[in-house]
Design a protein around this motif. Structure first.
Motif, PDB file in Angstrom:
ATOM      1  N   THR A  24      16.384  12.187 -63.135  1.00 34.07           N
ATOM      2  CA  THR A  24      15.557  13.399 -63.171  1.00 34.07           C
ATOM      3  C   THR A  24      14.889  13.552 -64.534  1.00 34.07           C
ATOM      4  N   ARG A  25      13.599  13.876 -64.509  1.00 36.06           N
ATOM      5  CA  ARG A  25      12.810  13.985 -65.747  1.00 36.06           C
ATOM      6  C   ARG A  25      13.393  15.045 -66.702  1.00 36.06           C
ATOM      7  N   SER A  67       8.819  12.257 -77.691  1.00 37.38           N
ATOM      8  CA  SER A  67       8.774  10.815 -77.463  1.00 37.38           C
ATOM      9  C   SER A  67       8.583  10.535 -75.973  1.00 37.38           C
ATOM     10  N   GLN A  68       7.899   9.438 -75.670  1.00 31.59           N
ATOM     11  CA  GLN A  68       7.729   9.057 -74.261  1.00 31.59           C
ATOM     12  C   GLN A  68       8.698   7.942 -73.861  1.00 31.59           C
ATOM     13  N   ASP A  69       9.637   7.653 -74.760  1.00 32.35           N
ATOM     14  CA  ASP A  69      10.578   6.563 -74.537  1.00 32.35           C
ATOM     15  C   ASP A  69      11.842   7.100 -73.854  1.00 32.35           C
ATOM     16  N   GLU A  70      12.127   6.600 -72.650  1.00 28.13           N
ATOM     17  CA  GLU A  70      13.274   7.104 -71.885  1.00 28.13           C
ATOM     18  C   GLU A  70      14.580   7.065 -72.672  1.00 28.13           C
ATOM     19  N   SER A  71      14.703   6.053 -73.554  1.00 31.12           N
ATOM     20  CA  SER A  71      15.975   5.904 -74.262  1.00 31.12           C
ATOM     21  C   SER A  71      16.180   7.015 -75.295  1.00 31.12           C
ATOM     22  N   ASP A  72      15.146   7.794 -75.565  1.00 33.05           N
ATOM     23  CA  ASP A  72      15.284   8.935 -76.475  1.00 33.05           C
ATOM     24  C   ASP A  72      15.835  10.176 -75.771  1.00 33.05           C
ATOM     25  N   TYR A  73      16.141  10.045 -74.476  1.00 30.48           N
ATOM     26  CA  TYR A  73      16.662  11.172 -73.694  1.00 30.48           C
ATOM     27  C   TYR A  73      17.945  10.746 -72.980  1.00 30.48           C
ATOM     28  N   PRO A  74      19.075  10.656 -73.715  1.00 26.74           N
ATOM     29  CA  PRO A  74      20.311  10.163 -73.104  1.00 26.74           C
ATOM     30  C   PRO A  74      20.655  10.946 -71.833  1.00 26.74           C
ATOM     31  N   LEU A  75      21.252  10.250 -70.877  1.00 25.21           N
ATOM     32  CA  LEU A  75      21.594  10.917 -69.618  1.00 25.21           C
ATOM     33  C   LEU A  75      22.684  11.955 -69.841  1.00 25.21           C
ATOM     34  N   VAL A  76      22.543  13.093 -69.181  1.00 22.74           N
ATOM     35  CA  VAL A  76      23.564  14.145 -69.248  1.00 22.74           C
ATOM     36  C   VAL A  76      24.014  14.481 -67.819  1.00 22.74           C
ATOM     37  N   ASP A  77      25.114  15.209 -67.723  1.00 24.84           N
ATOM     38  CA  ASP A  77      25.673  15.552 -66.417  1.00 24.84           C
ATOM     39  C   ASP A  77      24.679  16.374 -65.594  1.00 24.84           C
ATOM     40  N   PHE A 114      17.926  13.033 -67.359  1.00 26.12           N
ATOM     41  CA  PHE A 114      17.589  12.853 -68.768  1.00 26.12           C
ATOM     42  C   PHE A 114      17.817  14.176 -69.489  1.00 26.12           C
ATOM     43  N   SER A 115      18.345  14.113 -70.723  1.00 23.38           N
ATOM     44  CA  SER A 115      18.505  15.358 -71.466  1.00 23.38           C
ATOM     45  C   SER A 115      17.126  15.936 -71.772  1.00 23.38           C
ATOM     46  N   TRP A 146       5.343  15.827 -85.533  1.00 26.60           N
ATOM     47  CA  TRP A 146       6.725  15.408 -85.705  1.00 26.60           C
ATOM     48  C   TRP A 146       7.220  14.791 -84.405  1.00 26.60           C
ATOM     49  N   LEU A 147       7.126  13.498 -84.316  1.00 30.23           N
ATOM     50  CA  LEU A 147       7.573  12.781 -83.114  1.00 30.23           C
ATOM     51  C   LEU A 147       9.095  12.815 -83.026  1.00 30.23           C
ATOM     52  N   THR A 148       9.626  13.113 -81.855  1.00 34.88           N
ATOM     53  CA  THR A 148      11.089  13.140 -81.724  1.00 34.88           C
ATOM     54  C   THR A 148      11.529  12.951 -80.269  1.00 34.88           C
TER      55      THR A 148
END
Ligand code: NAG
Ligand code: NAG
Ligand code: NAG
Ligand code: NAG
Ligand code: NAG
Ligand code: NAG
Ligand code: NAG
Length: 478
Positions: free
Chosen positions: A186-187, A120-130, A146-147, A96-98
């Protein structure tokens, strides 16, 4: 389920689901594809009244289709049951890719045997958080964060478990980018739950996180149990478990192979952590096995500026690690590391058995106060057997701010073929020792025959009884 409950769903959600095209899949058709193991039972802090499968929401377990919106919609849908017995979301066998998704309260994510949540390895799948208030910035650098793959904030009663199902962080691409300095944020962590209480993460295999694996922060009543956590021993910052400004935490029956510390107990960083002021306390680590050639089995710090106290570790095994317990701090950190109790370590192939560092570098920025000195006191180690060790104790404190109250008893250390000439290097520390081989430094006064303290009471989390839950005996939502 009652019709009235169904209609409780907000019009907005239905509209959203229509928008992202989930409804065009017939739900009954999906259900037929689910291998439904009705006899599955598991242990959890709470069982759930309602059950749904990821496929009910249009999930595709082919390893290629993104399920990010599916996970998000499923959790949002099931959040309606928070005050009606809670819900469990079952991830069936498949890949289950997510990207990033958050959990909700009174909720269980159950990852079946043979199921893999593939990050997912796509940065855009991890919206930036505080950034975290107790860190003042991201840990990798001053950019954003990254979230995490699986997140949650201000939750009560949340369980992530399964029949040893897998969460695969697919970290390799992130590690490469980190090494080649291609990241300005940050990863992601694999799992990060913030400001939450009653957390259980158990019976899972977690592999290849982009950075830290499990990060409970500003949380309480946390059970982390029966986990296999695995990353290459040369992967950057792949700490296994980082309890951070958390209270009442249990880590038990966990096997970790890591490129960094297997467990790192933390509580914020320098002036930000001091200001936030939230310690990690009341913690038990039991039956941890660790492989970590370049890091510690259990690190206390280096971020400890909210304080660390009343941490217990028992029955610890290491197979090739840099050190056993390591205290890491520095001027600027402030706060304290006190009342640490360790009973029973079995260590094989170690650089150091005991290691304390009062000059750990790394500050969030130039705003730290070099006069904020940590208080390290009442550190107890007993019943340790180690073999193939290069150096027994490398114990440094801070000049003018010694680390006090060490007690080390019943320790037998076998040395490697090429051991250090100086087996105990002690500076700015004080304490006592008893029945320790090889003979400790003079700053650890030989007390003849004493046993170092280990508390006989339990931390409260140790008294929590898990319930036996089932995937079947609950009402299906569809
Ligand atoms: C979400 O829950 C409601 C019941 O409240 C249900 O009618 C609806 O079909 C669910 N959505 C999906 C995509 O399953
Ligand atoms: C995890 O699985 C083991 C067996 O594989 C079982 O003994 C244990 O009770 C399970 N733990 C939880 C918390 O479900
Ligand atoms: C998850 O929760 C965090 C904290 O509340 C929030 O910043 C983030 O946007 C949420 N992510 C998603 C995908 O909803
Ligand atoms: C869980 O799976 C991992 C491999 O993915 C395996 O090493 C481990 O022994 C399994 N744990 C249990 C309790 O079966
Ligand atoms: C000393 O430590 C060993 C190893 O943990 C243990 O087997 C033994 O019982 C301990 N001895 C005493 C007197 O506690
Ligand atoms: C002892 O440690 C060294 C590394 O210091 C390692 O190369 C060697 O294999 C170890 N020997 C045993 C018997 O584990
Ligand atoms: C002993 O530790 C001190 C302070 O950490 C360090 O400066 C010194 O180099 C060490 N000595 C040896 C021989 O390792």
């Amino acid at each position: 389920m009652a019709v009235s409950q169904r209609s409780a769903i907000s019009i907005k959600l239905v509209a959203n689901l229509l928008l992202i095209g989930l409804i065009n899949l017939s739900v009954t058709e999906c259900r037929r594809h689910v291998s439904y193991e009705s006899d599955v039972t598991y242990s959890a802090i709470n069982c759930r009244k309602h059950t749904a499968f990821l496929t009910d929401f249009g999930g595709k377990g082919d390893g290629e289709t993104s399920n990010t919106a599916v996970f998000q919609a499923a959790v949002q849908n099931l959040s309606q049951f928070a005050n009606d017995g809670g819900a469990q979301l079952v991830v069936p066998p498949g890949k289950w890719l997510t990207g990033s998704f958050n959990l909700t309260s009174h909720f269980t994510l159950y990852i079946q045997s043979g199921a893999v949540i593939l990050a997912s390895q796509d940065e855009s799948d991890y919206p930036l958080v505080d950034s975290l208030p107790s860190y003042g910035r991201g840990r990798d650098g001053p950019g954003g964060r990254f979230s995490s793959l699986i997140g949650g904030s201000h939750l009560t009663d949340v369980v992530i478990t399964g029949g040893n199902g897998t969460i695969d962080g697919q970290g390799s691409l992130w590690w490469e980018k980190f090494h080649s300095k291609k990241l300005s944020n940050t990863r992601p962590y694999l799992i990060e739950l913030m400001y939450s209480t009653q957390i259980q993460i158990s019976n899972l295999t977690l592999i290849d996180s982009p950075s830290w694996f499990v990060h409970p922060v500003y949380s309480s009543d946390v059970i982390l149990q029966d986990l296999t956590i695995r990353a290459p021993v040369d992967s950057p910052n792949t700490d296994g478990i980082d309890p951070d400004s958390c209270k009442n935490v249990k880590i038990q029956d966990v096997f970790i192979v890591s490129g960094d510390d297997c467990v790192a107990v933390k509580s914020g960083w320098d002036e930000y952590g001091i200001k936030f002021g939230m310690p990690t306390e009341q913690m038990i680590i039991r039956r941890l096995t660790c492989i970590s050639p370049d890091s510690a089995v259990i690190a206390l710090g280096s971020e400890m500026s909210g304080g660390i106290k009343n941490v217990r570790a028992e029955d610890i095994t290491a197979i090739n690690s840099e050190s056993g317990i390591r205290i890491k701090t520095a001027p600027g950190r402030g706060a304290y590391v006190t009342d640490i109790f360790v009973d029973g370590m079995n260590l094989h192939t170690m650089k150091y058995v005991f290691w304390t560092t009062g000059s750990y570098g790394q500050h969030p920025d130039q705003g730290y106060d070099p006069k904020a000195l940590p208080n390290v006191d009442r550190i107890n180690y007993r019943n340790v057997v180690a073999d193939n060790v290069t150096m027994a104790g490398n114990m440094g404190g801070i000049e003018g701010d010694p680390f006090n109250g060490f007690c080390i008893s019943n320790v037998t250390i076998g040395l490697s073929e090429k051991p250090k000439k100086l087996q105990w290097n002690c500076t700015d520390i004080s304490g006592v020792s008893s029945n320790v081989t090889p003979k400790p430094c003079d700053l650890l006064t030989d007390k003849g025959s004493v046993e170092c303290e280990y508390p006989s009471d339990l931390v409260p989390i140790d008294t929590v009884q898990l319930k036996t839950c089932s995937l079947s005996s609950t009402s299906q939502i569809l």
